[in-house]
Write an enzyme that holds these catalytic residues in place. Structure first.
Site, PDB file in Angstrom:
ATOM      1  N   GLU A   1       0.830  -1.203   0.000  1.00  0.00           N
ATOM      2  CA  GLU A   1       0.000   0.000   0.000  1.00  0.00           C
ATOM      3  C   GLU A   1       0.871   1.263   0.000  1.00  0.00           C
ATOM      4  O   GLU A   1       0.610   2.236   0.692  1.00  0.00           O
ATOM      5  CB  GLU A   1      -0.967  -0.002   1.187  1.00  0.00           C
ATOM      6  CG  GLU A   1      -1.979  -1.139   1.130  1.00  0.00           C
ATOM      7  CD  GLU A   1      -2.957  -1.130   2.300  1.00  0.00           C
ATOM      8  OE1 GLU A   1      -4.168  -0.990   2.056  1.00  0.00           O
ATOM      9  OE2 GLU A   1      -2.488  -1.264   3.446  1.00  0.00           O
TER      10      GLU A   1
ATOM     11  N   GLU B   1      -5.247  -8.757  -0.405  1.00  0.00           N
ATOM     12  CA  GLU B   1      -5.982  -8.514   0.838  1.00  0.00           C
ATOM     13  C   GLU B   1      -7.343  -7.937   0.468  1.00  0.00           C
ATOM     14  O   GLU B   1      -7.426  -6.948  -0.258  1.00  0.00           O
ATOM     15  CB  GLU B   1      -5.222  -7.540   1.740  1.00  0.00           C
ATOM     16  CG  GLU B   1      -5.801  -7.428   3.143  1.00  0.00           C
ATOM     17  CD  GLU B   1      -4.988  -6.498   4.028  1.00  0.00           C
ATOM     18  OE1 GLU B   1      -5.603  -5.704   4.767  1.00  0.00           O
ATOM     19  OE2 GLU B   1      -3.739  -6.562   3.964  1.00  0.00           O
TER      20      GLU B   1
END
Length: 336
Positions: A158, A262
């Protein structure tokens, strides 16, 4: 006299050779006797090789939480609820932490491909790129190489998320790329062959609008592309709006296999429909698997607690079981 002295020297030499041979055999160094070879760079290169896993043929189903590899409860509970064991077990590890060799071996022996999300907390990516963290990187690389199994490694995931200290409001994309390449190169110099390098941005949405291309290290440094995104109250009502825009961006600069690294579906009146949409969209997009966050946690940037578990209702659980089976999610990476 000359002949006698020569014979004495030969006798002494023979005795010395015999003593050396006995010592070598005692230490397990006899090559033809089945002893262990010395630890060398060539020996390290002989560890598990992930070449066969770089392009998996099936679709995996995984689970992620913030527990250590030894905390196996998430695997057991997910297996009981989902009706199938996960093929990937993802967990988080902070920068400077040692690699848990035994814990990861335990996961692999029980059928889960370990996936470690390495979080560069309390360290600047620019310092990593400059080599200031090489002592730790070399130590970690050696520990991972000594683990006789595969590891999917996600470094600084991220990286396009502004909530991270290595995100766009704190670090330049060029620093991320340089750090990624440097870590990869140190591992290569250590002859590490058992790592799958997983580049894992968050999906592009209203909270993470940064373009993905500047963060990509290049195909030579990446094995899988991983995407992180959740169906929730702010973004993510459909696969077409949550994942597809990011997949289109990625397709312009990489053709590596894509893993949804995820994800989860928040509890709502639409949870069953969202679960169906997720599996249908992921299968159509040709991803190699998805990893579910089967926990409760706050929505990023807020204090709103969301329940992402597949067992929040009988309807949600039934949808998960039916749709994961319908689209063939359940591939195991364990071949032997």
């Amino acid at each position: 006299m000359a002949i006698s002295r020569r014979r004495n020297r030969l006798t002494v030499a023979a005795l010395l050779m015999a003593v050396v041979t006995l010592l070598v055999d005692a230490c397990g160094g006899g090559g033809s006797g089945g002893g262990t070879e010395p630890a060398t760079a060539a020996g390290a290169a002989a560890h598990f090789d992930v070449s066969s896993l770089r392009k998996p043929s099936g679709r995996a189903l995984g689970v992620v939480d913030d527990k250590t590899p030894w905390q196996y409860g998430i695997v057991d509970s997910f297996t009981k609820d989902a009706g199938r064991a996960p093929g990937i077990r993802e967990y988080y590890s902070s920068w400077s932490d040692d690699f848990d060799t035994e814990g990861n071996a335990f996961l692999w022996q029980h059928g889960q491909l370990p996936m470690m999300a390495l979080v560069p907390s309390d360290v600047a990516l620019a310092d990593i790129a400059k080599g200031e963290e090489d002592a730790y990187i070399r130590r970690l690389a050696g520990q991972i190489a000594d683990y006789d199994g595969p590891l999917a490694l996600s470094f600084a995931g991220e990286m396009n998320g502004p909530w991270n200290s290595w995100g766009p409001e704190h670090t330049k994309p060029a620093d991320f790329v340089a750090a990624w390449k440097h870590v990869h190169e140190v591992f290569a110099a250590q002859h590490v062959t058992n790592v799958l390098w997983v580049w894992t941005p968050h999906v592009v949405d209203s909270g993470t609008p940064a373009t993905l291309r500047p963060y990509y290290p290049g195909d030579a440094y990446v094995d899988w592309v991983g995407l992180i995104g959740y169906y929730g109250p702010i973004d993510g009502a459909a696969f077409s709006s949550l994942f597809t825009p990011s997949l289109h961006q990625i397709a312009a600069f990489s053709h590596k296999p894509v893993l949804i690294a995820e994800t989860g579906v928040a509890e709502s009146g639409q949870k069953q429909a969202h679960i169906r949409d997720l599996f249908r969209g992921a299968a159509k997009a040709g991803v190699i698997g998805l990893v579910w966050y089967d926990q409760r946690k706050n929505w990023p940037g807020s204090k709103q607690l969301m329940d992402w578990r597949i067992s929040t209702s009988m309807g949600a659980l039934a949808a998960f079981k039916v749709e994961s089976g319908r689209y063939g999610f359940g591939h195991s990476f364990k071949t032997g």
